[in-house]
Design a protein around this motif. Structure first.
Motif, short mmCIF file in Angstrom:
data_model
loop_
_atom_site.label_atom_id
_atom_site.label_comp_id
_atom_site.label_asym_id
_atom_site.label_seq_id
_atom_site.Cartn_x
_atom_site.Cartn_y
_atom_site.Cartn_z
N THR A 100 0.85 -1.19 0.00
CA THR A 100 0.00 0.00 0.00
C THR A 100 0.89 1.24 0.00
OG1 THR A 100 -1.86 -1.07 1.11
CG2 THR A 100 -1.72 1.32 1.28
N VAL A 102 1.22 5.42 0.01
CA VAL A 102 0.55 6.66 0.42
C VAL A 102 1.41 7.85 -0.02
CG1 VAL A 102 -0.33 8.03 2.35
CG2 VAL A 102 -0.51 5.53 2.41
N ILE A 169 -4.67 3.20 5.30
CA ILE A 169 -5.81 4.11 5.42
C ILE A 169 -5.88 4.70 6.82
CG2 ILE A 169 -8.33 4.17 5.55
CD1 ILE A 169 -7.35 4.38 2.74
N VAL A 190 -3.92 7.19 -1.90
CA VAL A 190 -3.57 5.85 -1.41
C VAL A 190 -3.89 4.82 -2.50
CG1 VAL A 190 -3.87 4.15 0.43
CG2 VAL A 190 -4.20 6.59 0.92
N CYS A 232 -8.61 7.18 -2.44
CA CYS A 232 -7.97 5.86 -2.57
C CYS A 232 -8.60 5.09 -3.71
CB CYS A 232 -8.05 5.08 -1.26
SG CYS A 232 -9.66 4.36 -0.89
N THR A 236 -7.82 -0.71 -2.33
CA THR A 236 -7.65 -0.27 -0.94
C THR A 236 -9.00 -0.23 -0.23
OG1 THR A 236 -5.78 1.08 -1.65
CG2 THR A 236 -6.68 1.53 0.53
N TYR A 237 -10.00 0.29 -0.92
CA TYR A 237 -11.35 0.35 -0.36
C TYR A 237 -11.87 -1.04 0.00
CZ TYR A 237 -16.46 0.30 -0.70
OH TYR A 237 -17.79 0.05 -0.48
N SER A 240 -10.34 -2.54 3.20
CA SER A 240 -10.46 -1.82 4.47
C SER A 240 -11.87 -1.34 4.78
CB SER A 240 -9.50 -0.62 4.49
OG SER A 240 -9.74 0.23 3.39
N PHE A 246 -16.42 5.04 4.24
CA PHE A 246 -15.98 5.68 3.00
C PHE A 246 -17.13 6.46 2.35
CE2 PHE A 246 -12.81 2.33 3.34
CZ PHE A 246 -11.67 2.91 2.82
N PRO A 266 -11.91 7.93 2.23
CA PRO A 266 -12.09 7.48 3.61
C PRO A 266 -12.47 8.66 4.51
CG PRO A 266 -9.76 7.55 3.06
CD PRO A 266 -10.50 7.84 1.79
#
Length: 342
Positions: A100, A102, A169, A190, A232, A236-237, A240, A246, A266
Motif C-alpha cells: 500500500t 501513500v 488508510i 492511497v 484511494c 484499498t477500499y 479496508s 468511505f 475514507p
C-alpha cells in the motif's frame, strides 16, 4: 546518449583515459555536451563477476561497525534490513509484494521563505510519529513539479501485516488530522496492489525501490484529491471497508488509464463496538463461550485496580479470527460497570 549542461561538464570531464576511449563526446550548439557510449567492459569499473554457486550462502556484513552506526540513521530501513542480514548487492534480491502506497502532497509549501522550512519539518515529524506506531516506511520527502511530497509504504520489509491496506488508510486518516493543525492545503492519495520490490542499479551503486501500477495510482489520486482530503483506489477500499467509513466519489479519469476508475474517500474509522458487534446484542448481554479463563483474569485485574487504584494496562492479543473483539468489548463493559475510565 546522455546530455550534460556545460556547467556540469566542467566537473565531470576528466574521465579516466581507459574509460574515455569507449565514449563519443560531442559539443552541442545549445550549450550541452552529448555523450554516447559503446560497450564498456565490466573490468573498467572494477566489477567482480558474480559467482552463482555462492548466491545462496549468507554473508556477514562487510562494513565497518563504527561507521555503520553513524550512517545507519540515514539509510532506507528496507535496504538496511537487507544489509544487516549480510546482503552486499541489493540488485540480486527482489520480490513481488502487495504494498500500500501513500502519497502526501503539502501544496502550500513552496520553500521560498524560512517559515516554509519550519512547516515542512513539523509536517514530516507528524508523519513519522504515526509511522512509528503503524509500522510504515518513510521512503522519500521530495520537492518537484507536484510540490512538496512525502512518500510512504506499508508492507515492505522488514514490516508486513495481515492488512497493510487498512494500516495505510488508518495512517492516512491520522496524518490528515495531524496536518490540519499545521497547514491548510494538502492532499493524500492511497493505492494498493502487487509491486516489484528490490534493488535498482548495480553493485557499485543501487537504491531500494518499489515499482508498480498502484504506486503511480496513489500519486495520481493525490493530485486529484480535494484540499484536505484523502482519495484511494478500489483495491484499498475493498480491503479496508469493514473497518473504515468511505464516501463513494464515483468514476474518475486519471492519467495513464484508458478507462475511468472507481475512487473512494475514507472519512473515519468505524467504532468496533457499535459496528462489529452481532446485531441485537446490547452492551450487557454479550455471551462468550469458552472464554471463562480470560474473563476471570479481566475481572480479577479490574477488582485489583478498584482496590488499589494503580493504573493497569491489559493487552488482548492473538491470531486473527479468534474472537478478540468480543473479548475487548467484554473488558470495556466490565469496566463501565465499575465506572472506570478506559
Amino acid at each position: 546518449q546522455v546530455a550534460i549542461s556545460s556547467q556540469a561538464w566542467k566537473f565531470v570531464k576528466n574521465f579516466n583515459d581507459e574509460f574515455k576511449k569507449y565514449l563519443t563526446i560531442n559539443y552541442n550548439g545549445d550549450g550541452c555536451v552529448i555523450i554516447e557510449s559503446g560497450k564498456i567492459p565490466d573490468n573498467v569499473f572494477n566489477i567482480e563477476k558474480k559467482n552463482s554457486r555462492n548466491n545462496s550462502v549468507k554473508k556477514e556484513p562487510n562494513f565497518d561497525k563504527d561507521l555503520y552506526n553513524k550512517w545507519r540513521y540515514y539509510v532506507n530501513v528496507s535496504a538496511l534490513h537487507k544489509m544487516e542480514s549480510g546482503v552486499s548487492n541489493l540488485v540480486e534480491f527482489n520480490e513481488l509484494r502487495k504494498v500500500t502506497t501513500v502519497f502526501v502532497r503539502l501544496t502550500q509549501i513552496k520553500f521560498n521563505n524560512k517559515e516554509d522550512l519550519q512547516i515542512a519539518q513539523e509536517a514530516l515529524s507528524a508523519v513519522q510519529r504515526i509511522l512509528a506506531v503503524q509500522e510504515g516506511t518513510l521512503r522519500q520527502f521530495l520537492y518537484d513539479d507536484k510540490g512538496a511530497v512525502i512518500l510512504l509504504y506499508f508492507g515492505i520489509p522488514p514490516y508486513s501485516h495481515n492488512n497493510d491496506a487498512l494500516n495505510g488508510i488508518e495512517s492516512a486518516l491520522q496524518i490528515c488530522s495531524n496536518l490540519k493543525r499545521i497547514l491548510d492545503d494538502f492532499t493524500i492519495g492511497v493505492g494498493t496492489g502487487m509491486t516489484w520490490v528490490g534493488g535498482i542499479g548495480n553493485k557499485i551503486r543501487s537504491d531500494y525501490s518499489v515499482v508498480g501500477d498502484s504506486v503511480n495510482m496513489a500519486a495520481r489520486l493525490m493530485m486529484k484529491a480535494k484540499k484536505g482530503t484523502i482519495y484511494c483506489d478500489e483495491t484499498t477500499y475493498s480491503l479496508s471497508r469493514d473497518s473504515v467509513q468511505f464516501e463513494d466519489i464515483g468514476l474518475m479519469e486519471v492519467k495513464g488509464k484508458a478507462n475511468s476508475i472507481k475512487v473512494y474517500q475514507p472519512i473515519k474509522l468505524k467504532s468496533r463496538i457499535t459496528d462489529e458487534r452481532v446485531p441485537g446484542n446490547t452492551e450487557d448481554d454479550i455471551e462468550l463461550i469458552g472464554r471463562e479463563k480470560e474473563i476471570s483474569i479481566i475481572k480479577r485485574e479490574l477488582i485489583e485496580y478498584d482496590r488499589n487504584g494503580n493504573n493497569k494496562t491489559i493487552i488482548v492479543e492473538g491470531d486473527e479470527g479468534l474472537g478478540l473483539i468480543p473479548l475487548e468489548d467484554k473488558l470495556i463493559n466490565e469496566s463501565k460497570k465499575l465506572k472506570f475510565n478506559i
